[in-house]
Design a protein around this motif. Structure first.
Motif, short mmCIF file in Angstrom:
data_model
loop_
_atom_site.label_atom_id
_atom_site.label_comp_id
_atom_site.label_asym_id
_atom_site.label_seq_id
_atom_site.Cartn_x
_atom_site.Cartn_y
_atom_site.Cartn_z
N LEU A 303 0.79 -1.23 0.00
CA LEU A 303 0.00 0.00 0.00
C LEU A 303 0.83 1.28 0.00
N GLN A 304 2.10 1.19 0.42
CA GLN A 304 3.06 2.29 0.39
C GLN A 304 2.79 3.39 1.41
N LYS A 305 1.61 4.03 1.39
CA LYS A 305 1.39 5.16 2.31
C LYS A 305 -0.08 5.50 2.40
N SER A 306 -0.41 6.27 3.43
CA SER A 306 -1.72 6.90 3.56
C SER A 306 -1.48 8.41 3.67
N ARG A 307 -2.42 9.20 3.18
CA ARG A 307 -2.18 10.64 3.20
C ARG A 307 -2.29 11.24 4.59
N GLY A 308 -2.85 10.47 5.54
CA GLY A 308 -3.00 10.99 6.89
C GLY A 308 -3.36 9.88 7.86
N GLY A 413 -18.27 -9.78 -3.09
CA GLY A 413 -17.76 -8.72 -2.22
C GLY A 413 -16.26 -8.56 -2.35
N ALA A 414 -15.55 -9.68 -2.42
CA ALA A 414 -14.10 -9.63 -2.56
C ALA A 414 -13.71 -8.94 -3.87
N GLU A 415 -14.41 -9.29 -4.97
CA GLU A 415 -14.11 -8.64 -6.26
C GLU A 415 -14.38 -7.15 -6.20
N ALA A 416 -15.46 -6.78 -5.51
CA ALA A 416 -15.77 -5.35 -5.38
C ALA A 416 -14.69 -4.63 -4.58
N MET A 417 -14.15 -5.30 -3.56
CA MET A 417 -13.05 -4.70 -2.78
C MET A 417 -11.80 -4.56 -3.63
N VAL A 418 -11.55 -5.55 -4.48
CA VAL A 418 -10.40 -5.46 -5.38
C VAL A 418 -10.57 -4.29 -6.34
N ASP A 419 -11.77 -4.15 -6.90
CA ASP A 419 -12.03 -3.02 -7.80
C ASP A 419 -11.84 -1.69 -7.07
N LEU A 420 -12.33 -1.62 -5.83
CA LEU A 420 -12.18 -0.39 -5.05
C LEU A 420 -10.72 -0.07 -4.81
N SER A 421 -9.94 -1.09 -4.48
CA SER A 421 -8.51 -0.85 -4.21
C SER A 421 -7.80 -0.32 -5.45
N ASN A 422 -8.24 -0.74 -6.62
CA ASN A 422 -7.63 -0.25 -7.86
C ASN A 422 -8.11 1.16 -8.22
N ALA A 423 -9.26 1.55 -7.67
CA ALA A 423 -9.85 2.84 -8.03
C ALA A 423 -9.48 3.95 -7.05
N THR A 424 -9.00 3.59 -5.87
CA THR A 424 -8.70 4.61 -4.85
C THR A 424 -7.25 4.53 -4.42
N LYS A 426 -6.57 5.39 -1.36
CA LYS A 426 -6.68 5.21 0.09
C LYS A 426 -6.48 3.74 0.44
N PRO A 427 -5.61 3.44 1.41
CA PRO A 427 -5.37 2.05 1.79
C PRO A 427 -6.62 1.37 2.33
N LEU A 428 -6.80 0.11 1.94
CA LEU A 428 -7.85 -0.74 2.48
C LEU A 428 -7.16 -1.87 3.25
N VAL A 429 -7.42 -1.97 4.53
CA VAL A 429 -6.81 -3.00 5.37
C VAL A 429 -7.92 -3.85 5.96
N ILE A 430 -7.73 -5.17 5.93
CA ILE A 430 -8.78 -6.09 6.37
C ILE A 430 -8.28 -6.95 7.52
N TYR A 431 -9.06 -6.98 8.58
CA TYR A 431 -8.85 -7.97 9.65
C TYR A 431 -10.05 -8.91 9.63
#
Length: 730
Positions: A303-308, A413-424, A426-431
């Protein structure tokens, strides 16, 4: 996953050594118990594409590869030698390597400087041969090397996956632990590993520079017991962290700075806390626990970084949402305040009983349709108040917990999360509770490069590292570091005079140094006799005064009765002077007393300490914290390597736990923080100009709404500098 683009000012010579086209295995063996056997097996099994040259005078073939009787007999052109023979043979073999044109040698043997005595002498002999013949040394006493993208596995470790995490570790067992953890995780892979061993030649800074340039390394990860050249490491870290993340686990603490401590600053410097502060100042992500190393490295690599530091939490269980909130607060992260528009969108898709205040609790809304979690993530990720999104709960396990028919919803849901990660960005972290059993939906997330963790605590540490890195990168590009002042001849003379007299600067001399370079220091006078006392009384008037003994032999003035406060008027000044002299003579009859320093009492405010130490590992370091007599007990201090940027100085003030006191409590006014920042920068700029300044303590400095007053100043003179020798010759 693409490598990070970028380059350092010069190309590291380690590329030829750690990615060689030919390797000589000196001490190669057919005995499975020998390292020379394991290295051969590792190269052959992993499909090393370069030339392998076993060296063993007693064998013609080893594992089907032609062997050579000596290094000099090798016909090809190896760039690296792995030396598996005893320590006593190493210096001679290094000379042979040099004559053969081999550029680097990995020395496995122990028995060198780490055992002292003859071992240290043997290491010096080895290094003399290496320098004479142009051979770079990895080790000695190293666990070995691998470079998986070049199929080089000199440790013969099984089941290590090629990937983008580079590792430098002073502990071979720590590497093994990380390799086994990665094997269990199934998604983390490695690029290069080196065990630096004794660092007799190549040190941490050299390895970090190599990893910074290596196209296959996306995140550099280091296990450090001790730096050889900490100052150089910080410089390299600043270059590398601008391109890619660097994760460090630092074990133990550095004691060198404490052994020679002669001030408050010296007593606190050299600590683990100081090392952590200096690493973070250079953009390094420091982890506190060993089980955080790989998760943080993976998270930063992906993910490299978050802006804040504003996090939106989405949970399908209230208890875990509470735990996540607690851990986020402890890590210095914030629960993002969701906009009303975001909350309205959440209410449209969730049950009425769901909580749309961060942390968002879906309250059963997803039990029949777990893909709604992805919808919620998309909604909060679109909020400008959110910097990162944290999904907490049982995603991936709905089809296990409730009904197999939910598997399709989870995969969608997993595919939608993958699409979101490619579109934003902002880091997405899952526990997820179900991470250990790796259900299909979580495997899909991992395959797509989304980090999934089995621990809320590890997840939060990753989020914290992402936020810290983002903020560091945002401020680092626009910050210049304070330039040194120009040394003044008359002040340089003060240092020479003090050194010649075998003493440190007197307090009034230390304050002169500060005053002449723009630091605000109250008016003061040194009283050596009654006439000077009368003149001081006339000049200072009826102002309440502080009076302190001036003596090179009395360091702790209060303990000797050498301090009187709130003295008003000439008669009281005479009484105070006599009392100070009597007390100090009783304390130390042989003490040389120059006089008594007289200065107006400072206005009421908050006592802080500003100090400088020349650490033997990291060079000049500045310290700031709550001051007074309790500084060494509370240890509420921050450290930065000198020179400082304005951001460095501000971050020191914001770091200490007692910063709320500076902001005003119980009706007190907030102090002038910008004046305090200016003081830190001025002290930083003074240090480089005066190499004879070994330690500095301004304690206390009283800060208030109107600025600051340096109440006490101590400068310790370095009597071991090169200038000492020049003076002696003169």
């Amino acid at each position: 996953m693409n490598p990070i683009e970028g380059h350092l000012p010069t190309r590291s010579p380690l590329h030829d050594i750690l990615a060689p086209t030919g390797i000589a295995v000196v001490g190669a063996s057919a005995d499975p118990t020998k390292r020379g056997y394991k290295a051969m097996v590792g190269l052959i099994k992993d499909g090393y594409r370069g030339d392998i040259y076993p060296v063993n005078p007693k064998a013609d073939m080893i594992l089907g590869v032609k062997a050579w009787p000596s290094v000099t007999a090798i016909p090809g052109n190896p760039q690296l030698a792995l030396i598996c023979t005893p320590a006593a043979t190493v210096p001679g073999l290094i000379a042979e390597c040099g004559r053969r044109g081999i550029k680097g040698a990995v020395i496995l043997a122990s028995g060198f400087a780490e055992v002292g005595g003859g071992g240290a002498a043997l290491e010096r002999e080895m290094m003399a041969k290496a320098e004479a013949h142009g051979v770079r040394i990895i080790g000695p006493n190293t666990s070995g090397v691998f470079n998986l993208h070049h199929h080089i596995n000199l440790l013969a470790l099984d089941n290590v996956r090629p990937g983008d995490v580079g590792i430098i570790s002073q502990s071979g067992n720590m590497l093994l632990s990380l390799a086994l953890e990665a094997q269990h995780n199934g998604h983390v892979g490695f690029s290069t590993y080196v065990g630096p061993g004794n660092q007799s030649d190549i040190g941490f800074n050299d390895y970090l520079r190599y990893l910074g340039e290596d196209e296959h390394t996306r995140v550099a990860t280091l296990y450090v017991e001790g730096f050889r050249d900490g100052r150089k490491f910080l410089e390299v870290a600043r270059d590398v962290t601008a391109m890619k993340p660097v994760v460090v686990y630092k074990s133990g603490s550095t004691e060198q700075g404490q052994k020679a401590a002669s001030s408050h600053t010296g007593a606190l410097a050299g600590s683990y806390a100081m090392t952590v502060d200096l690493l973070r100042q250079s953009g390094v992500s420091v982890v506190q626990y060993s089980d955080e190393i790989l998760p943080v490295a993976e998270g930063l690599g992906l993910l490299q970084k978050s802006r804040g530091k504003r996090v939106a939490v989405i949970s399908d269980g209230g208890g875990q949402a509470t735990i996540a909130s607690d851990r986020l607060a402890e890590a210095g992260l914030e629960l993002a305040e969701l906009s009303e528009a975001t909350r309205a969108k959440l209410r449209e898709v969730l049950f009425p009983q769901a909580s749309t205040v961060n942390p968002v609790d879906v309250a059963g809304s997803t039990d029949a349709n777990p893909s709604l979690l992805a919808t919620c993530m998309e909604i909060v990720a679109d909020d400008d108040n959110v910097d990162s999104v944290f999904l907490v709960g049982m995603f991936g396990g709905y089809s296990i917990r409730f009904a197999e028919s939910l598997l399709g919803d989870e995969m969608r849901g997993a595919e939608a999360m993958v699409d979101l990660s490619n579109a934003t960005e902002k880091p997405l972290v899952i526990y997820s509770l179900y991470t250990p059993i790796k259900p299909p939906a979580l495997r899909r997330l991992h395959e797509a490069g989304l980090p999934v963790y089995a621990s809320i605590e590890q997840s939060v540490r990753v989020l914290a590292a992402l936020g810290e890195r983002g903020q560091y990168l945002a401020q680092a590009s626009g910050q210049s570091r304070e330039t040194p002042v120009e040394a003044r001849p008359e002040l340089t003379t003060l240092f020479r005079q003090a050194r010649a007299e075998g003493r440190d600067l007197f307090e009034y001399e230390a304050k002169q140094l500060l005053r002449d370079h723009g630091v605000e220091v109250p008016e003061e006078r040194v009283v050596r006799n009654e006439a000077e006392l009368a003149a001081a009384a006339s000049a200072l008037g009826e102002t309440p005064l502080a009076m302190k003994v001036v003596s090179k032999d009395i360091l702790h003035k209060s303990d000797a009765g050498g301090v009187k406060l709130n003295v008003v008027g000439e008669a009281a000044m005479q009484d105070a002077r006599e009392a100070i002299l009597d007390a100090c003579r009783a304390y130390d009859a042989n003490a040389e007393i120059e006089g008594v320093l007289v200065t107006p009492m400072a206005k009421k405010g908050v006592e802080v300490i500003v100090g400088v130490i020349r650490d033997p590992i990291f060079g000049p370091v500045l310290m700031f914290g709550l001051g007074g007599i309790f500084v060494e007990i509370l240890e509420d201090v921050a450290f930065r390597a000198i020179p400082l940027s304005r951001h460095d100085a501000r971050s020191m003030v914001e770091q200490i736990k007692a910063k709320r006191i500076l902001e005003g409590v119980r009706g007190e006014s907030a102090v002038d923080k910008e004046a305090l920042v200016d003081l830190l920068l001025k002290v930083s700029s003074i240090v480089a100009a005066y190499p004879d300044l070994k330690e500095l303590d301004l304690n206390p400095v009283i800060v208030n709404a109107d600025g600051y007053a340096v109440v006490d100043a101590r400068v310790i003179v370095d009597r071991d500098t090169a200038a000492t020798d020049e003076d002696a010759r003169a």
